[in-house]
Design a protein around this motif. Structure first.
Motif, PDB file in Angstrom:
ATOM      1  N   LYS A 120       0.818  -1.149   0.033  1.00  0.00           N
ATOM      2  CA  LYS A 120      -0.088   0.080   0.049  1.00  0.00           C
ATOM      3  C   LYS A 120       1.001   1.217  -0.067  1.00  0.00           C
ATOM      4  CE  LYS A 120      -4.241   1.268   0.337  1.00  0.00           C
ATOM      5  NZ  LYS A 120      -5.222   1.114  -0.925  1.00  0.00           N
ATOM      6  N   SER A 121       2.222   0.989   0.439  1.00  0.00           N
ATOM      7  CA  SER A 121       2.887   2.218   0.287  1.00  0.00           C
ATOM      8  C   SER A 121       3.285   2.456  -0.974  1.00  0.00           C
ATOM      9  CB  SER A 121       4.382   1.924   1.213  1.00  0.00           C
ATOM     10  OG  SER A 121       4.371   1.319   2.415  1.00  0.00           O
ATOM     11  N   THR A 122       3.619   3.757  -1.066  1.00  0.00           N
ATOM     12  CA  THR A 122       4.239   4.260  -2.505  1.00  0.00           C
ATOM     13  C   THR A 122       5.515   3.563  -2.742  1.00  0.00           C
ATOM     14  OG1 THR A 122       2.706   6.219  -2.267  1.00  0.00           O
ATOM     15  CG2 THR A 122       4.228   6.457  -3.839  1.00  0.00           C
ATOM     16  N   VAL A 123       5.907   3.003  -3.808  1.00  0.00           N
ATOM     17  CA  VAL A 123       7.002   2.511  -3.987  1.00  0.00           C
ATOM     18  C   VAL A 123       7.432   2.465  -5.157  1.00  0.00           C
ATOM     19  CG1 VAL A 123       6.809   0.761  -1.952  1.00  0.00           C
ATOM     20  CG2 VAL A 123       6.000  -0.063  -4.124  1.00  0.00           C
ATOM     21  N   PRO A 124       8.602   2.485  -5.834  1.00  0.00           N
ATOM     22  CA  PRO A 124       9.121   2.619  -6.882  1.00  0.00           C
ATOM     23  C   PRO A 124       8.882   1.260  -7.681  1.00  0.00           C
ATOM     24  CG  PRO A 124      10.794   3.477  -5.412  1.00  0.00           C
ATOM     25  CD  PRO A 124       9.884   2.687  -4.740  1.00  0.00           C
ATOM     26  N   VAL A 125       9.012   1.291  -8.870  1.00  0.00           N
ATOM     27  CA  VAL A 125       8.737   0.206 -10.145  1.00  0.00           C
ATOM     28  C   VAL A 125       9.647  -1.157  -9.673  1.00  0.00           C
ATOM     29  CG1 VAL A 125       8.599  -0.776 -12.348  1.00  0.00           C
ATOM     30  CG2 VAL A 125       7.761   1.479 -11.711  1.00  0.00           C
ATOM     31  N   GLY A 126       9.079  -2.281  -9.393  1.00  0.00           N
ATOM     32  CA  GLY A 126      10.096  -3.272  -9.166  1.00  0.00           C
ATOM     33  C   GLY A 126       9.993  -3.660  -7.909  1.00  0.00           C
ATOM     34  N   THR A 127       9.549  -3.150  -6.833  1.00  0.00           N
ATOM     35  CA  THR A 127       9.697  -3.214  -5.514  1.00  0.00           C
ATOM     36  C   THR A 127       8.712  -4.335  -5.130  1.00  0.00           C
ATOM     37  OG1 THR A 127       9.526  -0.856  -4.757  1.00  0.00           O
ATOM     38  CG2 THR A 127       9.074  -2.217  -3.051  1.00  0.00           C
ATOM     39  N   GLY A 128       7.592  -4.731  -5.472  1.00  0.00           N
ATOM     40  CA  GLY A 128       6.894  -5.836  -5.495  1.00  0.00           C
ATOM     41  C   GLY A 128       7.799  -7.180  -5.710  1.00  0.00           C
ATOM     42  N   ASP A 129       8.829  -7.095  -6.780  1.00  0.00           N
ATOM     43  CA  ASP A 129       9.656  -8.192  -7.177  1.00  0.00           C
ATOM     44  C   ASP A 129      10.361  -8.417  -6.104  1.00  0.00           C
ATOM     45  OD1 ASP A 129       8.167  -7.849  -9.268  1.00  0.00           O
ATOM     46  OD2 ASP A 129       9.979  -7.165 -10.633  1.00  0.00           O
ATOM     47  N   GLU A 130      10.872  -7.331  -5.347  1.00  0.00           N
ATOM     48  CA  GLU A 130      11.872  -7.513  -4.304  1.00  0.00           C
ATOM     49  C   GLU A 130      11.233  -8.046  -3.028  1.00  0.00           C
ATOM     50  OE1 GLU A 130      15.746  -7.292  -2.542  1.00  0.00           O
ATOM     51  OE2 GLU A 130      15.177  -7.465  -4.496  1.00  0.00           O
ATOM     52  N   VAL A 131       9.998  -7.723  -2.776  1.00  0.00           N
ATOM     53  CA  VAL A 131       9.222  -8.149  -1.768  1.00  0.00           C
ATOM     54  C   VAL A 131       9.040  -9.545  -1.851  1.00  0.00           C
ATOM     55  CG1 VAL A 131       6.970  -8.080  -0.447  1.00  0.00           C
ATOM     56  CG2 VAL A 131       8.280  -5.820  -1.019  1.00  0.00           C
ATOM     57  N   GLU A 132       8.669 -10.026  -3.157  1.00  0.00           N
ATOM     58  CA  GLU A 132       8.417 -11.227  -3.222  1.00  0.00           C
ATOM     59  C   GLU A 132       9.579 -12.132  -3.263  1.00  0.00           C
ATOM     60  OE1 GLU A 132       5.658 -13.094  -6.620  1.00  0.00           O
ATOM     61  OE2 GLU A 132       7.748 -12.586  -7.499  1.00  0.00           O
ATOM     62  N   ARG A 133      11.017 -11.563  -3.364  1.00  0.00           N
ATOM     63  CA  ARG A 133      12.090 -12.597  -3.391  1.00  0.00           C
ATOM     64  C   ARG A 133      12.310 -12.583  -1.685  1.00  0.00           C
ATOM     65  NH1 ARG A 133      17.059 -11.535  -1.936  1.00  0.00           N
ATOM     66  NH2 ARG A 133      16.639  -9.358  -1.597  1.00  0.00           N
ATOM     67  N   ILE A 134      12.224 -11.339  -1.197  1.00  0.00           N
ATOM     68  CA  ILE A 134      12.641 -11.361   0.431  1.00  0.00           C
ATOM     69  C   ILE A 134      11.699 -12.283   1.188  1.00  0.00           C
ATOM     70  CG2 ILE A 134      12.565 -10.242   2.695  1.00  0.00           C
ATOM     71  CD1 ILE A 134      13.369  -7.656   0.720  1.00  0.00           C
ATOM     72  N   ILE A 135      10.358 -12.327   0.968  1.00  0.00           N
ATOM     73  CA  ILE A 135       9.715 -13.285   1.575  1.00  0.00           C
ATOM     74  C   ILE A 135       9.666 -14.623   1.216  1.00  0.00           C
ATOM     75  CG2 ILE A 135       7.121 -13.955   1.672  1.00  0.00           C
ATOM     76  CD1 ILE A 135       6.268 -11.246   1.438  1.00  0.00           C
ATOM     77  N   GLY A 136      10.165 -14.866  -0.180  1.00  0.00           N
ATOM     78  CA  GLY A 136      10.477 -16.291  -0.845  1.00  0.00           C
ATOM     79  C   GLY A 136      11.675 -16.898   0.046  1.00  0.00           C
ATOM     80  N   GLU A 137      12.554 -15.968   0.612  1.00  0.00           N
ATOM     81  CA  GLU A 137      13.707 -16.389   1.222  1.00  0.00           C
ATOM     82  C   GLU A 137      13.525 -17.161   2.534  1.00  0.00           C
ATOM     83  OE1 GLU A 137      16.257 -12.999   1.704  1.00  0.00           O
ATOM     84  OE2 GLU A 137      17.217 -13.127  -0.271  1.00  0.00           O
ATOM     85  N   SER A 138      12.352 -17.099   2.930  1.00  0.00           N
ATOM     86  CA  SER A 138      11.879 -17.642   4.491  1.00  0.00           C
ATOM     87  C   SER A 138      11.835 -19.184   4.230  1.00  0.00           C
ATOM     88  CB  SER A 138      10.814 -17.376   5.018  1.00  0.00           C
ATOM     89  OG  SER A 138       9.691 -17.637   4.103  1.00  0.00           O
ATOM     90  N   GLY A 139      11.490 -19.485   2.637  1.00  0.00           N
ATOM     91  CA  GLY A 139      11.327 -21.100   2.506  1.00  0.00           C
ATOM     92  C   GLY A 139      10.140 -21.606   2.987  1.00  0.00           C
TER      93      GLY A 139
END
Length: 436
Positions: A120-139
């Motif tokens: 919901k925060s205002t974020v630059p293009v591609g931030t969603g990709d990085e959020v997805e990657r970070i969450i995915g690191e949890s396994g």
């Protein structure tokens, strides 16, 4: 549905309270223990008309609660909204995504079910990709869909904007994300609010492009105002004349001291940095940012000119009415009043100020300005009165009283809220923006 709202600032608290009012069960999460304690006591961290009442009614109904524990707050949630700050990063102007990334990491570490994670925060293009990657690191084996859902809330009218939106933009990459978001916003289907489904990167860019375009309209009419003053035209007539064209529209064509607030300044800068990163220059936005910065200082010089110019200003007094960047908020971020006050104090002018809601936040930003209890206290003995923010409280000043208590009958109206002939007929020197 159960919704977790991570971040209980302006966007998070308004969104959380409105979702609860729709009938969802909402938990607002924030690391700031004192903020959560105040919310439990019914004390709002921001001023927004109607928010305190909305929060109170939904807390009483059991649909809205607050916690500092992310693990507790996201348990069994169908959707987790990330609504933390993304301020301009010091030094380079990029959006600071450290809070977003930290939340994504903590979400990944505490996943207990399939969920949609919404930026919901205002974020630059591609931030969603990085959020997805970070969450995915949890396994985690749980299904996670990362969705972009930018906010379009105007401070001072946020609740109405949320409940009766122009549009709802959702950037989803899969059916799970789309269906969950349809259910989240199902109560608005009755209002026939248009929901636009796009890919995640388009959604992220829509928010920045929208704010940059509105900032451009403001800056354009401000430059036309300067031209009007030179050629003897009236910017309000010009604004009406072009605003009646349906291709242009009348909104955001009000001349004044420049834009400020929590969105336009940082979002235009972030868009510039994104365009640089992708080697796709946005020259118009670059010019808007530069022109708006210049605008704010020039309004300070306009006030100085009204009291005889910078050379003879030392020792004179100016009353500033309105400090927040717009009315009906206490937000002082990038307010034009800051630059106006700084220009005046730099010239040796004594500045006394009053604002209905913003003075507590203004004090540390304006250490050399005297904060007053009311308009007339600030005006007492002033060589000029300057209206910087168009609060309703300043639209009907008792001009006869002003004339009696001020040292000189000079009114500088940076928001054009008075009719020139009305003020001049009462014996005032009247200075406005973009009018003969």
């Amino acid at each position: 549905m159960k919704i977790a709202m991570v971040g209980s600032g302006y966007v998070g608290l308004v969104s959380g309270a409105c979702f609860a009012d729709f009938g969802h069960t909402v938990v607002c999460i924030d690391k700031d223990q004192s903020k959560i304690d105040r919310l439990h006591d019914g004390i709002m961290p921001i001023y927004e008309p109607g928010l305190a009442e909305l929060v109170e009614s939904n807390v009483k109904a059991g649909r809205l609660s607050f916690t500092t524990s992310l693990a507790e707050g996201i348990k069994d949630a169908n959707a987790i909204f990330i609504a933390v700050g993304t301020p301009s990063r010091r030094g380079d102007g990029h959006a600071d995504l450290s809070f977003v990334h930290a939340v994504a990491r903590e979400i990944g570490e505490n996943l207990a079910n399939d969920v949609v994670v919404v930026t919901k925060s205002t974020v630059p293009v591609g931030t969603g990709d990085e959020v997805e990657r970070i969450i995915g690191e949890s396994g985690s084996s749980h299904k996670v869909s990362v969705v972009s859902n930018p906010e379009f809330l105007r401070e001072g009218a946020a609740i109405g904007d949320f409940k009766r939106p122009d549009r709802i933009v959702i950037g989803a990459e899969d059916e799970f994300g789309q269906e969950t978001m349809r259910e989240v916003y199902r109560p608005l289907f009755l209002n026939e609010s248009p929901i636009l489904f796009v890919n995640r990167r388009s959604s992220e860019l829509i928010k920045y492009a929208a704010n940059a375009f509105l900032a451009t309209k403001i800056t354009f009419i401000n430059e036309m105002a300067d031209l009007c003053e030179k050629v003897g035209a009236d910017v309000q007539d010009v604004s009406r004349g072009i605003g009646l064209d349906g291709r242009i529209g009348k909104k955001f064509l009000h001349a004044g001291p420049g834009y400020g607030g929590s969105c336009f300044p940082k979002d235009t800068l972030a868009l510039l940095k994104t365009s640089e990163d992708y080697d796709s220059p946005t020259r118009i936005v670059e010019a808007v940012v530069k022109a708006n910065d210049t605008r704010k200082r020039s309004m300070g010089r306009k006030v100085l000119d009204a009291i005889g110019g910078a050379e003879g200003a030392r020792g004179k007094k100016v009353a500033l009415l309105g400090l927040t960047f717009k009315p009906n908020t206490d937000d002082m971020r990038d307010s034009p009043a800051i630059a106006v006050a700084q220009t005046l104090t730099d010239a040796g002018v004594e500045v006394a100020a009053y604002d209905p809601e913003g003075m507590e936040l203004a004090k540390p930003l304006m250490p050399n300005v005297t904060m007053c209890e009311g308009s007339y206290e600030a005006i007492e003995g002033a060589d000029a009165v300057a209206i910087v923010t168009e609060w309703d409280a300043f639209r009907a000043l008792d001009l006869e009283r002003v004339k009696q208590i001020a040292k000189a009958p000079v009114l500088v109206d940076l928001r054009n809220i008075y009719r020139p002939e009305d003020v001049r007929n009462r014996g005032f020197t009247y200075v406005s923006v973009g009018r003969p």
